[in-house]
Write a protein that holds these residues in place. Structure first.
Motif, PDB file in Angstrom:
ATOM      1  N   ASN A 138       8.058  -2.171   1.529  1.00  0.00           N
ATOM      2  CA  ASN A 138       7.562  -3.293   2.334  1.00  0.00           C
ATOM      3  C   ASN A 138       8.163  -3.263   3.741  1.00  0.00           C
ATOM      4  O   ASN A 138       7.480  -3.540   4.729  1.00  0.00           O
ATOM      5  N   ALA A 139       9.465  -2.943   3.826  1.00  0.00           N
ATOM      6  CA  ALA A 139      10.129  -2.853   5.133  1.00  0.00           C
ATOM      7  C   ALA A 139       9.505  -1.743   5.977  1.00  0.00           C
ATOM      8  O   ALA A 139       9.263  -1.913   7.183  1.00  0.00           O
ATOM      9  N   LEU A 140       9.236  -0.597   5.340  1.00  0.00           N
ATOM     10  CA  LEU A 140       8.599   0.509   6.055  1.00  0.00           C
ATOM     11  C   LEU A 140       7.201   0.136   6.518  1.00  0.00           C
ATOM     12  O   LEU A 140       6.815   0.396   7.663  1.00  0.00           O
ATOM     13  N   ASP A 141       6.440  -0.489   5.637  1.00  0.00           N
ATOM     14  CA  ASP A 141       5.063  -0.866   5.949  1.00  0.00           C
ATOM     15  C   ASP A 141       5.016  -1.826   7.136  1.00  0.00           C
ATOM     16  O   ASP A 141       4.221  -1.648   8.074  1.00  0.00           O
ATOM     17  N   LYS A 142       5.893  -2.818   7.141  1.00  0.00           N
ATOM     18  CA  LYS A 142       5.928  -3.789   8.234  1.00  0.00           C
ATOM     19  C   LYS A 142       6.331  -3.122   9.550  1.00  0.00           C
ATOM     20  O   LYS A 142       5.771  -3.420  10.613  1.00  0.00           O
ATOM     21  N   THR A 143       7.300  -2.216   9.477  1.00  0.00           N
ATOM     22  CA  THR A 143       7.770  -1.524  10.683  1.00  0.00           C
ATOM     23  C   THR A 143       6.674  -0.663  11.295  1.00  0.00           C
ATOM     24  O   THR A 143       6.471  -0.660  12.517  1.00  0.00           O
ATOM     25  N   ILE A 144       5.959   0.070  10.467  1.00  0.00           N
ATOM     26  CA  ILE A 144       4.906   0.957  10.960  1.00  0.00           C
ATOM     27  C   ILE A 144       3.748   0.142  11.538  1.00  0.00           C
ATOM     28  O   ILE A 144       3.194   0.473  12.594  1.00  0.00           O
ATOM     29  N   ARG A 145       3.389  -0.953  10.859  1.00  0.00           N
ATOM     30  CA  ARG A 145       2.285  -1.787  11.353  1.00  0.00           C
ATOM     31  C   ARG A 145       2.618  -2.438  12.691  1.00  0.00           C
ATOM     32  O   ARG A 145       1.734  -2.661  13.517  1.00  0.00           O
ATOM     33  N   SER A 146       3.886  -2.745  12.898  1.00  0.00           N
ATOM     34  CA  SER A 146       4.292  -3.359  14.164  1.00  0.00           C
ATOM     35  C   SER A 146       4.576  -2.318  15.246  1.00  0.00           C
ATOM     36  O   SER A 146       4.994  -2.661  16.350  1.00  0.00           O
ATOM     37  N   GLU A 147       4.363  -1.041  14.913  1.00  0.00           N
ATOM     38  CA  GLU A 147       4.555   0.084  15.839  1.00  0.00           C
ATOM     39  C   GLU A 147       5.967   0.128  16.417  1.00  0.00           C
ATOM     40  O   GLU A 147       6.172   0.461  17.589  1.00  0.00           O
ATOM     41  N   SER A 148       6.949  -0.214  15.578  1.00  0.00           N
ATOM     42  CA  SER A 148       8.349  -0.144  16.010  1.00  0.00           C
ATOM     43  C   SER A 148       9.104   0.930  15.238  1.00  0.00           C
ATOM     44  O   SER A 148      10.320   0.878  15.096  1.00  0.00           O
ATOM     45  N   THR A 149       8.372   1.907  14.754  1.00  0.00           N
ATOM     46  CA  THR A 149       8.948   3.011  13.990  1.00  0.00           C
ATOM     47  C   THR A 149       9.323   4.166  14.904  1.00  0.00           C
ATOM     48  O   THR A 149       8.900   4.206  16.063  1.00  0.00           O
TER      49      THR A 149
END
Length: 653
Positions: A299-310
Motif C-alpha cells: 500500500n505504501a509503494l502504491d501510494k508513493t508511485i501514484r503520487s509520483e514521489s518515487t
C-alpha cells in the motif's frame, strides 16, 4: 513639451538600468553555476578514470609477480608506521583527536595508501586477513597505488586555485577491504567497513525504493533478535542517499508504517534520523501477521508511485521475521497476495519489485519466506541466532542491483551523496562521488567494489555563496543522484547464483544447475603464491591512537607532548565523587534486589506447595550477555552464549 517628456525618459532609463542589473546578475549567476558544474564534472571524470584503473589492475590479480611483490608491501592504518609521514599543517587538515591543529595535529603520508580491514576479517597473525579473497583484493588494489599517488598530486594543483586541499580518494572492495590515500591512522581499529557506507551502497545499487518490514512480535525478544533486527534496519537506512525513497513497516498482530509517514519518503539526512529514532523505539509483543505486513508495504509503494514521489527505479522489499504465521490469513493467502501485488506493480506502473526475505533463528518459518522469494524472483536468506550476521545478509539487495549496473547502458554510472559532515577533519562538510568496479571479462560482469572521490564543500560554498546544507544545494545533489536509473535484467541462473552466494545451497530455488561463473569469484590457481604477511611493518601494533598519530607541528613522529586534552582537577574531582555516589547506589540496589529475590523464592516455594497444577513458567532473566555490543534478553530455557556462564555468579552492578 520637453518638460513633459523628461519623466518618461527618466522612467525608461530607470527600467533599462534595472534590466541591465538583472541581466548582469543573471549572467553572474550563470557563470557561478557553470563553474560548479565544471567542478562536479571533473570529479565524475576522475572517479570514472580511477574505476578504469582499478578494473585494469584486477586483470593482473593472479599473476605471480602481483602476489609475490605484495608480501610485506602494504601499510596497515592501525599498526604501521608510514615512511614519509609528516605532521599535517593546520591549513591542510585538523584532526580534532590531536588537539587544535596548530600546536598538535596528526601524522599523515601523501606518498602512499593505507589498507583497512574489518576486525572480523583480520583474524590471522599480525591482523592479517584470514580470507584468501581479501588478500587478493589487497594485492591487486596495491597495483593502483601509484595511480592514486599521481592523482593526489594533480588534485593538489587543481584545488590550489580555490585555496582548498584535495580530500580522500579510495576503493572499497565487495569483501570489506578498504584502501585510501593519503595515509592516516584510524582512531578505532577494525571498525570501518566500506560496505556499510552510503557512497558504497549508492554506487552499487543506484536510485531505489526500499521498504523495510520488521517483525516485532513477542518472540523477537528471544536471543536478542529484536536488537539485531534494529541494528540491521538502522544500518540499511543509514546507507541510503537522497537518490532513494524509503519506508519502514513494523508488524506483529497488525502492521503499521512507522516514523509518522504513510508513504515512501526521500532519504535525506533529516528523514533518516527520524526513521532511525522510530526504529530504536520499537518494542516486541503480540502475534505474527504476515498478510497485514505485506499488504501495508505494498500500500505504501502504491501510494508513493501514484503520487509520483518515487525514485522511479528498482524496488526492494526487505522482510525479516523470526516466527511463523499465528494471526491473519495463512501461508497460501500470503503467497497469493505477494504475487498479486507484485504483478499489479508490473502491469499498472511498469515497476518490478524484488523481495528479500530473512528468516531469523531456528524457529522461523523457512517454507513460506523462501516460497515468497522464489515465486517473485527474489532472494531468501536464513540467519542463525549465534553464527549469522543479519546486517551482512541484508546487503544481498544491493549485490543484486549491482549485477545490473555492470552492463546494459549503465557502464558509466556514478552516484552522489548528500553533503555530510566528515569524520576527518571533524565538522567539515563534504560530499562523495562514487562508481562501481567490475570484472567485465565475464557475463554478467562480476561486481568487485566501489571507487570514490571526496571533496570538501568549501569550494562550492565559495563559488555559489551558499551554505552546504541549504535546500538549493541539496537539490543539486538530488538531480545529480537521480539522473540515471539502472536497468536490471538477470537470468534465473544468475539469481540462483546470488542466492547461493548469500545462503549456500539451502537458499537456492533449484532452477539452475550451475557453477555460478561470474557471480562467485574464481580463486587464483596458485593459492600458494598468496603472501602470508601483507604488512610492511607493524611498529605501531597495540598502541593507542594518540601514541600512533598525534604529533607536534612540524614533526615526523608521534609526540608525548600531544596527548588528548587532559581533564581539569575539578573535572577529576567530579568524576571521583560521582563514581563514589554510583557505587553507593549500586550497593543499595543490589541489597534491595537480593531481598526481593529471597522474597520471590519464598513465594514460589509456598505456591509450589499449594498448587495442584503444572509448575509456572519461569520469568525471563536478563543474562547481560554480550552479542556484538548488545544486551540480550533470553528465556531461562535458552543456552547462555558462554557455556561456562553461571547465572548465580552474575554481578548486577
Amino acid at each position: 513639451m520637453t518638460y513633459k517628456l523628461f519623466p518618461s525618459l527618466l522612467l525608461a532609463a530607470s527600467s533599462l538600468l534595472a534590466y541591465s542589473h538583472r541581466s548582469l546578475a543573471d549572467a553572474a549567476s550563470d557563470d557561478k553555476e557553470n563553474e560548479v558544474k565544471s567542478i562536479l564534472q571533473r570529479m565524475e571524470t576522475d572517479v570514472l578514470a580511477f574505476r578504469d584503473e582499478m578494473e585494469r589492475v584486477y586483470s593482473a590479480r593472479c599473476e605471480t609477480k602481483t602476489l609475490t611483490e605484495c608480501a610485506e608491501s602494504n601499510f596497515n592504518d592501525c599498526s604501521s608506521m608510514f615512511p614519509s609521514q609528516q605532521c599535517a599543517k593546520a591549513d591542510e587538515l585538523i584532526f580534532s583527536a590531536c588537539r587544535d591543529g596548530e600546536t598538535c595535529n596528526a601524522l599523515w603520508d601523501k606518498t602512499l595508501s593505507t589498507v583497512s580491514i574489518p576486525a572480523a576479517l583480520a583474524q590471522g597473525p599480525l591482523d592479517n586477513p584470514n580470507d584468501n579473497e581479501v588478500i587478493e583484493s589487497a594485492c591487486y588494489s596495491r597495483l593502483a597505488e601509484q595511480y592514486m599517488i599521481d592523482k593526489y598530486k594533480t588534485d593538489e594543483e587543481y584545488w590550489a586555485k580555490y585555496n582548498v586541499q584535495p580530500s580522500w580518494t579510495y576503493f572499497g572492495a565487495h569483501n570489506g577491504l578498504f584502501r585510501r590515500i593519503p595515509a592516516i591512522h584510524q582512531e578505532e581499529c577494525g571498525q570501518y567497513d566500506p560496505r556499510r557506507r552510503p557512497w558504497f551502497v549508492a554506487a552499487s545499487s543506484g536510485p531505489k525504493d526500499v521498504v523495510l518490514v520488521i517483525d516485532v512480535s513477542g518472540s523477537m525478544e528471544d536471543y536478542g533478535r529484536m536488537d539485531i533486527a534494529k541494528e540491521a534496519a538502522i544500518t540499511i537506512v543509514e546507507t541510503l542517499t537522497v537518490a532513494d525513497r524509503v519506508a519502514v513497516v513494523s508488524f506483529s498482530s497488525r502492521a503499521a508504517q512507522i516514523g509518522g509517514f504513510n508513504s515512501l519518503i526521500r532519504a535525506t539526512n533529516e528523514n533518516k534520523e527520524r526513521l532511525i529514532k522510530a526504529i530504536k523505539n520499537l518494542d516486541a509483543n503480540e502475534a505474527t501477521n504476515f498478510y497485514d505486513a505485506f499488504n501495508t508495504a505494498f500500500n505504501a509503494l502504491d501510494k508513493t508511485i501514484r503520487s509520483e514521489s518515487t525514485s522511479g527505479c528498482n524496488i526492494a522489499i526487505l522482510f525479516m521475521t523470526d516466527g511463523q504465521i499465528s494471526e491473519g490469513p495463512g501461508a497460501n493467502e500470503v503467497i497469493k497476495l505477494v504475487n498479486d501485488r507484485t504483478g499489479q506493480l508490473s502491469a499498472t506502473f511498469d515497476r518490478n519489485a524484488t523481495l528479500f526475505t530473512f528468516s531469523l533463528g531456528q524457529q522461523a518459518d523457512h517454507a513460506v519466506t523462501k516460497s515468497i522469494a522464489c515465486s517473485t524472483n527474489g532472494i531468501w536468506t536464513p540467519v542463525d541466532d549465534f553464527t549469522g550476521d543479519l546486517v551482512t545478509a541484508m546487503s544481498s539487495y544491493y549485490k543484486l542491483f549491482a549485477l545490473g549496473l555492470g552492463e546494459g547502458g549503465n557502464e558509466d554510472f556514478t552516484a552522489w551523496v548528500e553533503p555530510y559532515e566528515f569524520t576527518n577533519p571533524a565538522g567539515k562538510m563534504g560530499t562523495t562521488v562514487s562508481a562501481p568496479v567490475y570484472d567485465r571479462s565475464v557475463k554478467p560482469p562480476l561486481f568487485l567494489g566501489v571507487v570514490a572521490v571526496d571533496s570538501y564543500m568549501d569550494t562550492l560554498e565559495q563559488v555559489l555563496g551558499e551554505d552546504a546544507t541549504s535546500s538549493t544545494m541539496l537539490q543539486r545533489f538530488v538531480l545529480l543522484s537521480t539522473a540515471r536509473c539502472p536497468k536490471l535484467g538477470l537470468t534465473e541462473c544468475e539469481l540462483d547464483a546470488l542466492r547461493f552466494l548469500g545462503g549456500g545451497e539451502e537458499a537456492t530455488c533449484g532452477v539452475c544447475n550451475s557453477t555460478y561463473t561470474g557471480i562467485v569469484p574464481e580463486k587464483c590457481p596458485f593459492q600458494s603464491d598468496l603472501p602470508n604477511n601483507l604488512w610492511h611493518n607493524t611498529d605501531m601494533e597495540g598502541k593507542k591512537y594518540e601514541d600512533r598519530a598525534c604529533c607536534e607541528s612540524g614533526g615526523i613522529v608521534p609526540s608525548e607532548s600531544c596527548p588528548p586534552y587532559e581533564l581539569s582537577g575539578g573535572a577529576i574531582a567530579g568524576i571521583v565523587i560521582g563514581s563514589a555516589f554510583f557505587l553507593c547506589m549500586c550497593s543499595f540496589f543490589l541489597n534491595k534486589k537480593v531481598r526481593q529475590l529471597k522474597a520471590r523464592k519464598q513465594q514460589q516455594k509456598q505456591s509450589k506447595a499449594s498448587a495442584n497444577s503444572n509448575e509456572p513458567t519461569e520469568p525471563e532473566i536478563n543474562l547481560g550477555a554480550s552479542y556484538e555490543g548488545m544486551s540480550i534478553v533470553m528465556p531461562t530455557s535458552a543456552p547462555p552464549i558462554n557455556p561456562n556462564f553461571d547465572v548465580k555468579h552474575k554481578e548486577p552492578c
